[in-house]
Design an enzyme around this catalytic site. Structure first.
Site, PDB file in Angstrom:
ATOM      1  N   GLY A 280     -22.752  94.002  48.323  1.00 12.43           N
ATOM      2  CA  GLY A 280     -21.573  94.787  48.665  1.00 12.43           C
ATOM      3  C   GLY A 280     -21.834  96.255  48.922  1.00 12.43           C
ATOM      4  O   GLY A 280     -20.896  97.036  49.055  1.00 12.43           O
TER       5      GLY A 280
ATOM      6  N   CYS B 168     -25.405 112.003  52.061  1.00 10.95           N
ATOM      7  CA  CYS B 168     -26.187 113.239  52.184  1.00 10.95           C
ATOM      8  C   CYS B 168     -25.357 114.322  52.885  1.00 10.95           C
ATOM      9  O   CYS B 168     -25.422 115.495  52.518  1.00 10.95           O
ATOM     10  CB  CYS B 168     -27.495 112.989  52.933  1.00 10.95           C
ATOM     11  SG  CYS B 168     -28.728 112.074  51.959  1.00 10.95           S
TER      12      CYS B 168
ATOM     13  N   THR C   7     -22.272  99.370  50.998  1.00  6.58           N
ATOM     14  CA  THR C   7     -21.885  99.710  52.373  1.00  6.58           C
ATOM     15  C   THR C   7     -22.444 101.044  52.839  1.00  6.58           C
ATOM     16  O   THR C   7     -22.398 101.335  54.031  1.00  6.58           O
ATOM     17  CB  THR C   7     -20.350  99.726  52.528  1.00  6.58           C
ATOM     18  OG1 THR C   7     -19.797 100.673  51.613  1.00  6.58           O
ATOM     19  CG2 THR C   7     -19.762  98.336  52.264  1.00  6.58           C
TER      20      THR C   7
ATOM     21  N   HIS D  73     -31.909 111.671  48.078  1.00  8.36           N
ATOM     22  CA  HIS D  73     -31.629 110.441  48.821  1.00  8.36           C
ATOM     23  C   HIS D  73     -32.543 109.320  48.339  1.00  8.36           C
ATOM     24  O   HIS D  73     -33.763 109.392  48.433  1.00  8.36           O
ATOM     25  CB  HIS D  73     -31.820 110.636  50.335  1.00  8.36           C
ATOM     26  CG  HIS D  73     -31.496 109.384  51.098  1.00  8.36           C
ATOM     27  ND1 HIS D  73     -30.211 109.065  51.458  1.00  8.36           N
ATOM     28  CD2 HIS D  73     -32.276 108.356  51.499  1.00  8.36           C
ATOM     29  CE1 HIS D  73     -30.215 107.900  52.080  1.00  8.36           C
ATOM     30  NE2 HIS D  73     -31.460 107.448  52.106  1.00  8.36           N
TER      31      HIS D  73
ATOM     32  N   ASP E   8     -13.128 108.464  45.427  1.00 11.41           N
ATOM     33  CA  ASP E   8     -13.267 107.450  46.472  1.00 11.41           C
ATOM     34  C   ASP E   8     -12.077 107.551  47.425  1.00 11.41           C
ATOM     35  O   ASP E   8     -10.945 107.738  46.980  1.00 11.41           O
ATOM     36  CB  ASP E   8     -13.328 106.058  45.837  1.00 11.41           C
ATOM     37  CG  ASP E   8     -13.778 104.995  46.812  1.00 11.41           C
ATOM     38  OD1 ASP E   8     -13.007 104.684  47.749  1.00 11.41           O
ATOM     39  OD2 ASP E   8     -14.877 104.459  46.630  1.00 11.41           O
TER      40      ASP E   8
ATOM     41  N   CYS F 250     -27.213 110.032  56.884  1.00  7.51           N
ATOM     42  CA  CYS F 250     -26.633 109.425  55.683  1.00  7.51           C
ATOM     43  C   CYS F 250     -25.290 110.085  55.360  1.00  7.51           C
ATOM     44  O   CYS F 250     -25.208 111.304  55.185  1.00  7.51           O
ATOM     45  CB  CYS F 250     -27.594 109.577  54.508  1.00  7.51           C
ATOM     46  SG  CYS F 250     -26.892 109.044  52.930  1.00  7.51           S
TER      47      CYS F 250
ATOM     48  N   HIS G 153     -25.524 104.843  44.749  1.00  8.85           N
ATOM     49  CA  HIS G 153     -24.280 105.391  44.220  1.00  8.85           C
ATOM     50  C   HIS G 153     -23.683 104.442  43.202  1.00  8.85           C
ATOM     51  O   HIS G 153     -23.967 103.243  43.183  1.00  8.85           O
ATOM     52  CB  HIS G 153     -23.273 105.699  45.339  1.00  8.85           C
ATOM     53  CG  HIS G 153     -22.857 104.523  46.156  1.00  8.85           C
ATOM     54  ND1 HIS G 153     -23.656 103.944  47.117  1.00  8.85           N
ATOM     55  CD2 HIS G 153     -21.708 103.806  46.152  1.00  8.85           C
ATOM     56  CE1 HIS G 153     -23.011 102.935  47.686  1.00  8.85           C
ATOM     57  NE2 HIS G 153     -21.830 102.821  47.111  1.00  8.85           N
TER      58      HIS G 153
ATOM     59  N   HIS H 145     -19.949 103.468  41.257  1.00 13.51           N
ATOM     60  CA  HIS H 145     -18.500 103.567  41.219  1.00 13.51           C
ATOM     61  C   HIS H 145     -18.084 103.673  39.764  1.00 13.51           C
ATOM     62  O   HIS H 145     -18.468 102.825  38.948  1.00 13.51           O
ATOM     63  CB  HIS H 145     -17.849 102.314  41.815  1.00 13.51           C
ATOM     64  CG  HIS H 145     -18.122 102.114  43.262  1.00 13.51           C
ATOM     65  ND1 HIS H 145     -17.210 102.443  44.240  1.00 13.51           N
ATOM     66  CD2 HIS H 145     -19.216 101.608  43.903  1.00 13.51           C
ATOM     67  CE1 HIS H 145     -17.720 102.147  45.427  1.00 13.51           C
ATOM     68  NE2 HIS H 145     -18.934 101.632  45.246  1.00 13.51           N
TER      69      HIS H 145
ATOM     70  N   HIS I 166     -27.172 104.834  50.318  1.00 15.23           N
ATOM     71  CA  HIS I 166     -27.532 105.919  49.400  1.00 15.23           C
ATOM     72  C   HIS I 166     -27.115 105.438  48.017  1.00 15.23           C
ATOM     73  O   HIS I 166     -25.967 105.026  47.831  1.00 15.23           O
ATOM     74  CB  HIS I 166     -26.771 107.202  49.777  1.00 15.23           C
ATOM     75  CG  HIS I 166     -27.181 108.428  49.013  1.00 15.23           C
ATOM     76  ND1 HIS I 166     -27.743 109.514  49.648  1.00 15.23           N
ATOM     77  CD2 HIS I 166     -27.086 108.746  47.708  1.00 15.23           C
ATOM     78  CE1 HIS I 166     -27.976 110.464  48.743  1.00 15.23           C
ATOM     79  NE2 HIS I 166     -27.577 110.006  47.551  1.00 15.23           N
TER      80      HIS I 166
END
Length: 114
Positions: free
Chosen positions: A93, A7, A95, A46, A30, A4, A100, A102, A98
């Site tokens: 969307g 990770c 990608t 995870h 990012d 990952c 997350h 934004h 894991h």
């Protein structure tokens, strides 16, 4: 999880520009920002996606959002506002497999995004 990407960032195997870290959460800039302030906030545990949240691990989302408030203040976007987005699954969307979020801010982002 050994393969990952996030990770590996958590384990400092891959460099990143970390803006926040605590026991539960890591946040970093990012690499392809879509706003003046664009940070990824990830749980250190995870979890592949929002679809894998359950009674045993759902509290991590509160840790992410508590960290988000601190990060927004640190980035100076707390007063004028920001957006937090979670992409879930391929069609949503996502990608990286894991969980997350934004965090985007720093200008009038408008709606819809993009």
């Amino acid at each position: 999880m050994s393969d990952c990407l996030f990770c590996k960032i958590i384990n400092k195997e891959i460099p990143s520009e970390i803006v926040y870290e605590d026991e539960f959460v890591l946040a970093f800039k990012d690499i392809s920002p879509q706003a003046p302030a664009h940070v990824l906030i990830i749980p250190k545990t995870h979890i592949a996606s929002a679809m894998e949240l359950n009674e045993q691990n759902a509290e991590i989302v509160s840790k992410v959002f508590l960290a988000a408030g601190k990060i927004a203040k640190q980035l100076g976007i707390d007063k004028n506002g920001f957006r937090i987005v979670n992409n879930c699954g391929e069609d949503g969307g996502q990608t990286v497999g894991h969980l997350h979020f934004h965090m985007l801010g720093g200008r009038n982002l408008g709606w819809p995004p993009g």
